[in-house]
Design a protein around this motif. Structure first.
Motif, PDB file in Angstrom:
ATOM      1  N   VAL A 112       8.880   8.305  -1.008  1.00 56.88           N
ATOM      2  CA  VAL A 112       9.245   9.534  -1.553  1.00 56.88           C
ATOM      3  C   VAL A 112      10.615   9.946  -2.326  1.00 56.88           C
ATOM      4  O   VAL A 112      10.752  10.288  -3.319  1.00 56.88           O
ATOM      5  N   ARG A 113      11.389   9.473  -1.217  1.00 58.53           N
ATOM      6  CA  ARG A 113      12.796   9.968  -1.353  1.00 58.53           C
ATOM      7  C   ARG A 113      13.222   9.167  -2.554  1.00 58.53           C
ATOM      8  O   ARG A 113      14.252   9.796  -3.313  1.00 58.53           O
ATOM      9  N   LYS A 114      12.917   7.859  -2.999  1.00 59.01           N
ATOM     10  CA  LYS A 114      13.624   7.196  -3.968  1.00 59.01           C
ATOM     11  C   LYS A 114      13.308   7.782  -5.475  1.00 59.01           C
ATOM     12  O   LYS A 114      13.944   7.425  -6.472  1.00 59.01           O
ATOM     13  N   GLN A 115      12.214   8.658  -5.467  1.00 54.08           N
ATOM     14  CA  GLN A 115      11.799   9.229  -6.605  1.00 54.08           C
ATOM     15  C   GLN A 115      12.341  10.815  -6.713  1.00 54.08           C
ATOM     16  O   GLN A 115      12.076  11.336  -7.843  1.00 54.08           O
ATOM     17  N   PHE A 174       0.802  -1.342  -0.038  1.00 56.90           N
ATOM     18  CA  PHE A 174       0.020   0.129  -0.055  1.00 56.90           C
ATOM     19  C   PHE A 174       0.930   1.271  -0.039  1.00 56.90           C
ATOM     20  O   PHE A 174       0.510   1.929  -1.038  1.00 56.90           O
ATOM     21  N   LEU A 175       1.932   1.040   0.892  1.00 56.80           N
ATOM     22  CA  LEU A 175       2.751   2.516   1.017  1.00 56.80           C
ATOM     23  C   LEU A 175       3.512   2.739  -0.190  1.00 56.80           C
ATOM     24  O   LEU A 175       3.500   3.731  -0.683  1.00 56.80           O
ATOM     25  N   ALA A 176       3.870   1.773  -1.026  1.00 54.79           N
ATOM     26  CA  ALA A 176       4.787   1.767  -2.224  1.00 54.79           C
ATOM     27  C   ALA A 176       3.747   2.286  -3.360  1.00 54.79           C
ATOM     28  O   ALA A 176       4.201   3.343  -4.093  1.00 54.79           O
ATOM     29  N   ALA A 177       2.647   1.667  -3.289  1.00 51.33           N
ATOM     30  CA  ALA A 177       1.903   2.298  -4.582  1.00 51.33           C
ATOM     31  C   ALA A 177       1.352   3.483  -4.418  1.00 51.33           C
ATOM     32  O   ALA A 177       1.268   4.216  -5.240  1.00 51.33           O
ATOM     33  N   VAL A 178       1.062   3.768  -3.253  1.00 49.42           N
ATOM     34  CA  VAL A 178       0.333   5.102  -2.686  1.00 49.42           C
ATOM     35  C   VAL A 178       1.453   6.306  -3.162  1.00 49.42           C
ATOM     36  O   VAL A 178       1.541   7.219  -4.137  1.00 49.42           O
ATOM     37  N   PHE A 179       2.530   6.103  -2.664  1.00 49.63           N
ATOM     38  CA  PHE A 179       3.471   7.202  -2.709  1.00 49.63           C
ATOM     39  C   PHE A 179       4.089   7.413  -3.981  1.00 49.63           C
ATOM     40  O   PHE A 179       4.673   8.345  -4.423  1.00 49.63           O
ATOM     41  N   GLU A 180       4.681   6.126  -4.741  1.00 46.54           N
ATOM     42  CA  GLU A 180       5.048   6.165  -5.970  1.00 46.54           C
ATOM     43  C   GLU A 180       4.021   6.751  -6.933  1.00 46.54           C
ATOM     44  O   GLU A 180       4.164   7.278  -7.901  1.00 46.54           O
ATOM     45  N   GLY A 181       2.604   6.333  -6.684  1.00 45.85           N
ATOM     46  CA  GLY A 181       1.260   6.889  -7.552  1.00 45.85           C
ATOM     47  C   GLY A 181       1.418   8.169  -7.541  1.00 45.85           C
ATOM     48  O   GLY A 181       0.869   9.156  -8.391  1.00 45.85           O
ATOM     49  N   LEU A 182       1.700   9.190  -6.471  1.00 43.76           N
ATOM     50  CA  LEU A 182       1.749  10.549  -6.028  1.00 43.76           C
ATOM     51  C   LEU A 182       3.051  10.970  -6.817  1.00 43.76           C
ATOM     52  O   LEU A 182       2.959  12.118  -7.137  1.00 43.76           O
TER      53      LEU A 182
END
Length: 434
Positions: free
Chosen positions: A284-287, A242-250
């Motif tokens: 977030v940081r990895k983006q 969930f965390l990965a999909a949401v914050f990478e989706g944003l």
């Protein structure tokens, strides 16, 4: 030559500029070509930071003919905003304005989770923001009452948790296409989008949509306004997905920063809270985007990221420690900048948990006074917030925003509103009649 303050009042400029002088008599205003120069502004101090130079401008009117000068497009846009205010008058004096903002981050946080507001309404909000020099639209996209943004790979979030709101009213959500539309509209107005999904609390809508996030029973749709009633659970495999999909989706909308929330997590054990917000920050940081969080999550933030201070009842020691390691502070004190607080106790809409907030109280404060013991340079910006537990219509939204948003915007642009009530009240009275 008139004093700066008297010129601000006579010309009804909001926010008030850094320096203004009247250089000649008034002329009837007629539409004339605006002479534009993109050039270095030598009147700025040598140590002026680059972001401030980018938004600085000079506006001169000579015999009714305007000339604007700036070092970049944001400065030219700011000059045009001031010129529009001036030319709403029948006559305009010859003058010279030199101006620059005090803070880079000048924002408004709009909650579309408790009650939903769609693209057309949010674009109208952006028009208001641009008129008063605000440049960050922070969208509160999820909460216990609803999920308001399409996330690739997790269609259940909008399929199951977007259809209601506080009190059981209608819901809604932003599609990717609508978010793209908002991003284009924001760019046209010199505004950056700041998407927020609040974790690990304020998550009932997510818990309802995704049973794998629940260690026990899946909660029902929630239509009340209590806080601190939900939490993610670190040990469940679905939580990381969930965390990965949401914050990478944003990430597509978060170049200026992604807000991970972190407030009011009353059900989350402290150690688990720290690990969960750290996981959100990691995605977030990895983006390559800056992380933003509410003050409770200050310990996980790193240099170059932002902590948003809202609750003056809490100890700010961890905020001060974050500032010492290079985390920027965004000032959103609830007693001054939460525009969902009632104007007076008798108002039919709004909340009062932080008291009531008059227009004067929204104006007369200084962000540098918010957190004791930090250097003035640690304050990176100012952001007004409006949460929508009691706000159902666009008319109600604008009633609560205006004119207090103009007051907070003046603090953000000019640096402080202390001692400015007489000037501001006279200027806003004229602006409201236009």
């Amino acid at each position: 030559m008139e004093s700066n303050e008297q010129a601000w009042i006579d010309l009804s400029l909001i926010p008030r500029p850094w320096h203004i002088e009247i250089t000649g008599c008034e002329h009837p205003w007629a539409e004339r070509p605006v002479v534009v120069h993109k050039t270095r502004l030598d009147e700025l101090p040598a140590d002026t930071p680059n972001w401030q130079r980018a938004e600085a401008y000079r506006l001169e009117i000579t015999e009714g003919r305007p000339t604007i000068s700036a070092e970049s497009e944001p400065g030219l846009a700011a000059a045009r905003r001031t010129l529009r205010q001036l030319t709403a008058r029948e006559t305009v004096p010859d003058l010279r304005i030199a101006d620059r903002p005090a803070y880079e981050w000048r924002g408004l946080n709009v909650d579309i989770a408790r009650h939903f507001f769609g693209p057309d309404e949010l674009i109208r909000v952006m028009d208001i923001m641009a008129d008063v020099g605000l440049n960050r639209l922070h969208l509160h996209l999820s909460d216990d009452q609803g999920w308001r943004i399409e996330i690739p790979g997790l269609p259940e979030l909008t399929e199951r948790s977007s259809h209601t709101s506080v009190g059981g009213g209608p819901g809604g959500y932003l599609t990717r296409a609508q978010m793209d539309e908002l991003a284009r509209a924001a760019e046209d107005r010199g505004i950056a989008l700041i998407p927020e999904v609040d974790v690990p609390g304020h998550t009932t809508a997510a818990l309802h949509a995704l049973p794998g996030l629940n260690p026990r029973n899946t909660p029902d749709v929630y239509e009340g306004i209590e806080v601190g009633i939900s939490t993610l659970t670190e040990a469940l495999p679905e939580t990381e997905r969930f965390l990965a999909a949401v914050f990478e989706g944003l990430g597509r909308y978060g170049a200026a920063g992604i807000h991970i929330g972190g407030d009011e997590c009353l059900l989350t054990p402290p150690d688990e809270f720290t690990r969960l917000v750290a996981r959100a920050a990691h995605h977030v940081r990895k983006q390559g985007h800056p992380v933003i969080a509410w003050q409770e999550a200050a310990p996980v933030l790193e240099a170059g990221e932002y902590v948003q201070v809202w609750d003056e009842r809490q100890d700010f020691a961890e905020v001060a420690e974050a500032a010492a390691r290079g985390v920027g502070i965004i000032a959103s004190p609830a007693t001054r900048a939460y525009l969902d607080m009632k104007y007076t106790p008798d108002d039919p809409i709004g909340l009062t948990w932080a008291g009531t907030t008059s227009v004067r109280e929204a104006l007369e404060w200084d962000p540098k006074d918010l957190v004791a013991g930090v250097e003035p340079g640690a304050i990176h910006g100012v952001e007004a917030c409006i949460f929508t537990e009691t706000i159902e219509t666009f008319d109600q939204l604008t009633y609560m925003l205006l004119p207090r948003l103009a007051a907070v915007a003046e603090v953000a642009w000019a640096g402080s509103g202390i001692g400015q009530w007489d000037s501001f009240s006279r200027r806003i009275a004229v602006t409201w009649r236009r």
